[in-house]
Motif scaffolding. Structure first.
Motif, PDB file in Angstrom:
ATOM      1  N   GLU A  36      40.065  41.251 -79.178  1.00 51.72           N
ATOM      2  CA  GLU A  36      41.439  41.680 -78.911  1.00 51.72           C
ATOM      3  C   GLU A  36      42.225  40.593 -78.187  1.00 51.72           C
ATOM      4  N   SER A  37      41.528  39.842 -77.315  1.00 52.99           N
ATOM      5  CA  SER A  37      42.192  38.817 -76.513  1.00 52.99           C
ATOM      6  C   SER A  37      41.155  37.785 -76.077  1.00 52.99           C
ATOM      7  N   THR A  38      41.512  36.500 -76.152  1.00 52.72           N
ATOM      8  CA  THR A  38      40.551  35.456 -75.768  1.00 52.72           C
ATOM      9  C   THR A  38      40.606  35.036 -74.301  1.00 52.72           C
ATOM     10  N   PRO A  39      41.756  35.085 -73.617  1.00 45.88           N
ATOM     11  CA  PRO A  39      41.784  34.586 -72.229  1.00 45.88           C
ATOM     12  C   PRO A  39      40.732  35.189 -71.297  1.00 45.88           C
TER      13      PRO A  39
ATOM     14  N   THR B  48      40.836  25.470 -76.266  1.00 49.77           N
ATOM     15  CA  THR B  48      41.662  26.655 -76.469  1.00 49.77           C
ATOM     16  C   THR B  48      43.042  26.276 -76.991  1.00 49.77           C
TER      17      THR B  48
ATOM     18  N   ASP C  82      46.699  28.902 -77.941  1.00 50.99           N
ATOM     19  CA  ASP C  82      47.274  30.137 -77.409  1.00 50.99           C
ATOM     20  C   ASP C  82      46.295  31.312 -77.371  1.00 50.99           C
ATOM     21  N   THR C  83      45.760  31.675 -78.512  1.00 49.71           N
ATOM     22  CA  THR C  83      44.871  32.843 -78.554  1.00 49.71           C
ATOM     23  C   THR C  83      43.588  32.581 -79.330  1.00 49.71           C
TER      24      THR C  83
ATOM     25  N   SER D 166      38.844  34.638 -81.898  1.00 50.49           N
ATOM     26  CA  SER D 166      40.277  34.773 -82.166  1.00 50.49           C
ATOM     27  C   SER D 166      40.614  36.239 -82.390  1.00 50.49           C
ATOM     28  N   THR D 167      41.904  36.499 -82.411  1.00 46.60           N
ATOM     29  CA  THR D 167      42.381  37.824 -82.793  1.00 46.60           C
ATOM     30  C   THR D 167      42.351  37.902 -84.322  1.00 46.60           C
TER      31      THR D 167
ATOM     32  N   ASP E 298      45.141  35.813 -85.859  1.00 51.62           N
ATOM     33  CA  ASP E 298      44.885  34.372 -85.884  1.00 51.62           C
ATOM     34  C   ASP E 298      43.882  33.995 -86.968  1.00 51.62           C
TER      35      ASP E 298
END
Length: 133
Positions: free
Chosen positions: A24-27, A44, A46-47, A61-62, A65
């Motif tokens: 859902e999110s990489t950060p 990295t 953005d995502t 990734s999402t 992406d």
């Protein structure tokens, strides 16, 4: 753990090059992978996060992406996150792998870079990329 007779595959695969995981999110993943593999191994955008593990790569990734990176590949609408969406397998001879897949009537496409892709519907739910090297 890896017996020599397990390393010979009729499809021509000789090694695992990488795994792509949808999230859902990489950060939130980054601090743990920075500590585990070292910040210099984690790239990295953005995502998208790419972790270099020796000769191998783990990409997170999402789904959006993934579709941006692979516009010609359809994702199943009911993918559970997180989950492995694809494997990239190294092959020695692209033509031999293509012949093997055709012989066994496994649907595949050729990508512009010459690699072969088997859709998830043909490979127990994970997309398979076959590329030389």
């Amino acid at each position: 753990m890896r017996r020599p007779d397990w390393l010979v595959h009729p499809n021509g695969a000789v090694r695992l090059k990488g795994i792509h995981v949808l999230v859902e999110s990489t950060p939130p993943l980054l601090p743990a992978y920075d500590r585990l593999f070292g910040i210099q191994q984690v790239t990295t955008t953005d995502t998208v996060a790419s972790i270099h593990v020796g000769r191998h790569r783990i990409v997170f990734s999402t789904p959006d992406d993934f579709v941006t990176m692979h516009p010609a590949i359809d994702l199943a609408p009911d993918l559970a996150l997180p989950g492995i969406v694809s494997l990239e397998l190294g092959i020695e001879r692209r033509d031999s792998t293509a012949d093997y897949l055709a012989q066994w009537q496994v649907a595949f496409d050729e990508l512009p870079d010459g690699s072969l892709v088997v859709p998830a519907t043909e490979a127990n739910g994970a997309i398979l990329f076959f590329s030389e090297g």
